[in-house]
Design a protein around this motif. Structure first.
Motif, PDB file in Angstrom:
ATOM      1  N   ILE A  65       0.779  -0.680  -0.418  1.00 35.39           N
ATOM      2  CA  ILE A  65      -0.402   0.342  -0.033  1.00 35.39           C
ATOM      3  C   ILE A  65       1.030   1.209   0.063  1.00 35.39           C
ATOM      4  O   ILE A  65       0.225   2.444  -0.228  1.00 35.39           O
ATOM      5  N   ILE A  66       2.057   1.145   0.412  1.00 31.76           N
ATOM      6  CA  ILE A  66       3.059   2.297   0.423  1.00 31.76           C
ATOM      7  C   ILE A  66       3.386   2.542  -1.459  1.00 31.76           C
ATOM      8  O   ILE A  66       4.249   3.604  -1.329  1.00 31.76           O
ATOM      9  N   ARG A  67       2.598   2.146  -2.119  1.00 28.81           N
ATOM     10  CA  ARG A  67       2.945   2.302  -3.548  1.00 28.81           C
ATOM     11  C   ARG A  67       1.310   2.925  -4.168  1.00 28.81           C
ATOM     12  O   ARG A  67       1.421   1.917  -4.836  1.00 28.81           O
TER      13      ARG A  67
ATOM     14  N   ILE B 216       8.449  12.756   1.224  1.00 27.36           N
ATOM     15  CA  ILE B 216       9.597  11.692   0.347  1.00 27.36           C
ATOM     16  C   ILE B 216       9.037  10.386  -0.927  1.00 27.36           C
ATOM     17  O   ILE B 216       9.495  10.540  -1.684  1.00 27.36           O
ATOM     18  N   GLU B 217       8.229   9.503  -0.801  1.00 30.25           N
ATOM     19  CA  GLU B 217       7.605   8.404  -1.423  1.00 30.25           C
ATOM     20  C   GLU B 217       7.667   9.128  -2.318  1.00 30.25           C
ATOM     21  O   GLU B 217       7.065   8.769  -3.283  1.00 30.25           O
ATOM     22  N   TYR B 218       6.049  10.624  -2.233  1.00 29.58           N
ATOM     23  CA  TYR B 218       5.881  11.658  -3.674  1.00 29.58           C
ATOM     24  C   TYR B 218       6.995  11.547  -4.158  1.00 29.58           C
ATOM     25  O   TYR B 218       6.843  11.053  -5.709  1.00 29.58           O
ATOM     26  N   ILE B 219       7.929  12.423  -3.794  1.00 30.53           N
ATOM     27  CA  ILE B 219       9.576  12.092  -4.553  1.00 30.53           C
ATOM     28  C   ILE B 219       9.605  11.218  -4.977  1.00 30.53           C
ATOM     29  O   ILE B 219       9.913  11.172  -6.151  1.00 30.53           O
ATOM     30  N   LYS B 220       9.565  10.203  -4.799  1.00 30.81           N
ATOM     31  CA  LYS B 220      10.338   8.959  -5.214  1.00 30.81           C
ATOM     32  C   LYS B 220       9.840   8.174  -5.842  1.00 30.81           C
ATOM     33  O   LYS B 220       9.900   8.307  -7.196  1.00 30.81           O
ATOM     34  N   ALA B 221       8.229   8.499  -5.836  1.00 32.20           N
ATOM     35  CA  ALA B 221       7.167   7.435  -7.212  1.00 32.20           C
ATOM     36  C   ALA B 221       7.918   8.743  -8.749  1.00 32.20           C
ATOM     37  O   ALA B 221       8.274   7.392  -9.763  1.00 32.20           O
TER      38      ALA B 221
END
Length: 360
Positions: free
Chosen positions: A58-60, A108-113
């Motif tokens: 779910i983190i993606r 940060i997870e948004y930037i990683k995506a």
């Protein structure tokens, strides 16, 4: 009943614990009469062929939203809710260390995506992710799921607290393959009474501090695993600092892997975070004493049957290994794993969840 498993695009090119969870759950669901097909998230799917979609990680949410929109199908989510917070704050270097001082974890997870899209060509399935951001996207995926399938009670509570929501859930434990666990493996002198660490080599798994803790000790240490693509430099640093008692391997036959587990004395995962640590379960059922950290959900699985260390304290790591090495193996721990943590049981719990969602 026909189910589509949908998981990250790199599920097989960069395999991890989720790869094993998906493959074994699918296998044992099929023995229950469920038809299961596995799709990377970037592949087209004929949704009309399926009764229900089953997402993983779910983190993606960027991987999930598009399939929800296009399919109109009910779905469940195995959350596999990793939390990189402590690792990012304490052990990350370079640009990521700087970013963690400025941005929240969701930012940060948004930037990683976005970076995965630009660097690796990984698709973002829905423009809603770009508009909503990471946090709101996760909340949407969770709230509209038929049910959430965390790997432990602890995982669900962490997730619910962080995203300020309560939702129907059913714990589906990670496990071991009981058939493999019960096979008798011969002992291999190469690994007799060794200290093992079987895991993908990366900063979160913390092999470098393990090396620093056990360098030039009386222990023969076997580190088995491949570096993830973004951790090649970390792997090189591990090899550079390793003393002569530290050994690396990146490929073993299945038989050799079980020989290694069966022959060794201790298995350690000094990770900054684990939802379970599948190799710890596998090693434990084959006769190893287990050293882990309490970062994540490991206590739910191992309780008092493991030795715990602090990931950023090499003295703590060494002390935990010493204690585990000197202690006798507890056969009752093996029996508990075989009763509570098998892929067959995981499939049964998953099947029950499917029937609940499709009935509703």
């Amino acid at each position: 009943m026909r189910i589509a498993f949908i998981a990250r695009a790199t599920l097989y090119t960069t395999p991890g614990g989720d790869t094993k969870q998906i493959d074994f759950t699918a296998h044992y669901l099929r023995t229950l009469g469920v038809e299961v097909d596995i799709f990377p998230t970037d592949k087209p799917i004929d949704y009309t062929q399926y009764d229900l979609l089953h997402f993983f990680n779910i983190i993606r949410p960027a991987d999930i939203l598009g399939h929800i929109e296009k399919s109109g199908k009910p779905y469940v989510v195995s959350t596999i809710f990793l939390d990189y917070g402590e690792y990012e704050k304490k052990a990350r270097g370079g640009v990521m260390k700087w970013m963690n001082k400025i941005f929240s974890e969701d930012q940060i997870e948004y930037i990683k995506a976005i970076a995965r899209r630009l660097k690796n060509g990984e698709k973002i399935g829905s423009s809603k992710y770009l508009v909503w951001g990471h946090r709101k996207s996760i909340q949407y995926v969770a709230k509209h799921a038929g049910i959430l399938l965390p790997n432990s009670e602890s995982e669900y509570r962490r997730f619910a607290k962080k995203y300020n929501l309560e939702h129907a859930y059913r714990v589906v434990p990670n496990g071991i393959d009981e058939k493999v666990a019960k096979q008798v493996s011969k002992r291999n002198p190469k690994y007799e009474n060794a200290i093992l660490c079987v895991a993908r080599i990366e900063g979160r798994k913390n092999q470098l501090n393990l090396i620093r803790a056990l360098n030039n000790t009386q222990y023969r240490v076997q580190i088995h695993g491949k570096p993830s693509p973004n951790n090649i430099g970390y792997f090189e640093q591990c090899k550079k600092e390793a003393a002569s008692n530290i050994h690396f391997s990146n490929w073993l036959t299945e038989e050799e892997l079980y020989e290694m587990y069966h022959s060794a004395k201790v298995h350690i995962l000094p990770s900054y975070f684990e939802t379970t640590g599948l190799s710890s379960l596998e090693a434990a059922v084959m006769g190893c004493n287990i050293v882990v950290t309490d970062k994540g959900d490991t206590v739910d699985y191992f309780g008092k049957d493991a030795w715990y260390c602090e990931p950023d304290d090499t003295r703590s790591i060494k002390a935990a290994v010493d204690a585990a090495y000197q202690a006798p193996y507890n056969p009752a721990f093996r029996e508990r794993i075989l009763k509570e943590y098998t892929w067959e049981r995981a499939a049964e719990e998953t099947f029950t969840a499917y029937k609940q969602v499709l009935k509703d």
